[in-house]
Design an enzyme around this catalytic site. Structure first.
Site, PDB file in Angstrom:
ATOM      1  N   ASN A  46       0.786  -1.211  -0.070  1.00 59.40           N
ATOM      2  CA  ASN A  46      -0.073  -0.201   0.002  1.00 59.40           C
ATOM      3  C   ASN A  46       0.818   1.398   0.135  1.00 59.40           C
ATOM      4  O   ASN A  46       1.836   1.413   0.534  1.00 59.40           O
ATOM      5  CB  ASN A  46      -0.960   0.031   1.123  1.00 59.40           C
ATOM      6  CG  ASN A  46      -0.399  -0.282   2.557  1.00 59.40           C
ATOM      7  OD1 ASN A  46       0.694  -0.938   2.813  1.00 59.40           O
ATOM      8  ND2 ASN A  46      -1.200   0.210   3.556  1.00 59.40           N
ATOM      9  N   GLU A  48       0.449   5.235   0.755  1.00 57.43           N
ATOM     10  CA  GLU A  48      -0.705   6.243   1.435  1.00 57.43           C
ATOM     11  C   GLU A  48      -0.323   7.488   0.728  1.00 57.43           C
ATOM     12  O   GLU A  48       0.488   7.746   0.301  1.00 57.43           O
ATOM     13  CB  GLU A  48      -0.542   6.084   3.002  1.00 57.43           C
ATOM     14  CG  GLU A  48      -1.284   4.812   3.365  1.00 57.43           C
ATOM     15  CD  GLU A  48      -1.457   4.471   4.851  1.00 57.43           C
ATOM     16  OE1 GLU A  48      -0.992   5.280   5.767  1.00 57.43           O
ATOM     17  OE2 GLU A  48      -2.389   3.524   5.089  1.00 57.43           O
ATOM     18  N   CYS A  57      -4.222   0.994  -2.416  1.00 59.52           N
ATOM     19  CA  CYS A  57      -4.069  -0.613  -1.849  1.00 59.52           C
ATOM     20  C   CYS A  57      -3.095  -1.249  -2.419  1.00 59.52           C
ATOM     21  O   CYS A  57      -2.487  -1.035  -3.519  1.00 59.52           O
ATOM     22  CB  CYS A  57      -5.229  -1.313  -2.146  1.00 59.52           C
ATOM     23  SG  CYS A  57      -6.618  -0.754  -0.843  1.00 59.52           S
ATOM     24  N   GLU A  59      -2.996  -4.563  -3.376  1.00 61.90           N
ATOM     25  CA  GLU A  59      -3.591  -5.215  -4.327  1.00 61.90           C
ATOM     26  C   GLU A  59      -3.490  -4.362  -5.724  1.00 61.90           C
ATOM     27  O   GLU A  59      -3.170  -4.918  -6.956  1.00 61.90           O
ATOM     28  CB  GLU A  59      -4.820  -5.681  -4.305  1.00 61.90           C
ATOM     29  CG  GLU A  59      -4.924  -6.615  -3.183  1.00 61.90           C
ATOM     30  CD  GLU A  59      -5.501  -6.027  -1.651  1.00 61.90           C
ATOM     31  OE1 GLU A  59      -4.869  -4.658  -1.585  1.00 61.90           O
ATOM     32  OE2 GLU A  59      -6.362  -6.463  -1.100  1.00 61.90           O
ATOM     33  N   CYS A  99     -10.212  -5.092   0.045  1.00 63.07           N
ATOM     34  CA  CYS A  99     -11.355  -4.277   0.060  1.00 63.07           C
ATOM     35  C   CYS A  99     -12.154  -4.558  -1.132  1.00 63.07           C
ATOM     36  O   CYS A  99     -11.737  -5.163  -2.089  1.00 63.07           O
ATOM     37  CB  CYS A  99     -11.052  -2.971   0.298  1.00 63.07           C
ATOM     38  SG  CYS A  99     -10.239  -1.951  -1.220  1.00 63.07           S
ATOM     39  N   CYS A 102     -10.610  -3.274  -4.169  1.00 63.15           N
ATOM     40  CA  CYS A 102      -9.611  -4.243  -4.939  1.00 63.15           C
ATOM     41  C   CYS A 102     -10.178  -5.547  -5.539  1.00 63.15           C
ATOM     42  O   CYS A 102      -9.574  -6.275  -6.447  1.00 63.15           O
ATOM     43  CB  CYS A 102      -8.731  -4.614  -3.896  1.00 63.15           C
ATOM     44  SG  CYS A 102      -7.585  -3.187  -3.493  1.00 63.15           S
TER      45      CYS A 102
END
Ligand code: THU
Length: 152
Positions: A46, A48, A57, A59, A99, A102
């Site tokens: 990830n 940010e 993310c 993925e 999530c 993703c």
């Protein structure tokens, strides 16, 4: 190599990737490892952002890498691990699941690859692993097949 060895190697690659997460805001490090049809593994973590909603993310970062290499149609499986770092280790006893966004992004590559990919979800401490098919996590998906983009 047995299925479990494949799974465990993919989770280990995801764990290595999580060490390269850029997650100064949440402190939650996620790694994803994609297994390609030729056995190659491509990872992501990830990323940010100070504008929190712009976070990428793990993925998504990994899928962007294979798409940019021209390999979006070669996905076989993915492993995901996440937790809070404690030195070299990750803390967390519950498997981390992808999530919603993703799942959709993984589905793009899965449909292109004509594979109901395996999704291995691991806890930070590595003790808990749950494995799924993507179709279990994202049933009745909308994807490139609906737009006529999957050749026979
Ligand atoms: N995160 C992922 O990398 N993948 C997921 O599927 C769930 C959430 C990241 C985003 C953010 O940097 C951190 O986990 C906490 O939400």
């Amino acid at each position: 190599m047995s299925d479990h060895e494949d799974r465990d190697a993919l989770i280990a690659a995801a764990r290595d990737a999580a060490a390269r997460a850029y997650a100064p805001y949440s402190g939650f490090h996620v790694g994803a490892a994609l297994l390609l049809d030729n056995g190659d593994v491509v990872t992501g973590a990830n990323v940010e952002n100070a504008s929190y909603g712009l976070t990428l993310c793990a993925e998504t970062a990994a899928i962007a890498k294979i798409a940019n290499e021209g390999w979006i149609d070669r996905l076989a499986a993915v492993a995901i691990i996440g937790g809070r770092p404690d030195g070299e280790a990750l803390i967390g006893s519950e498997p981390v699941h992808p999530c919603g966004r993703c799942r959709q992004i993984l589905n793009e590559a899965a449909e292109r690859s004509k594979t109901d990919i395996a999704v291995h979800c691991a806890s930070g401490d590595g003790a808990a692993i749950r494995s799924y098919r993507l179709s279990e996590l994202l049933p009745a998906a909308f994807g490139p097949k609906d737009l006529g983009l999957i050749p026979d």
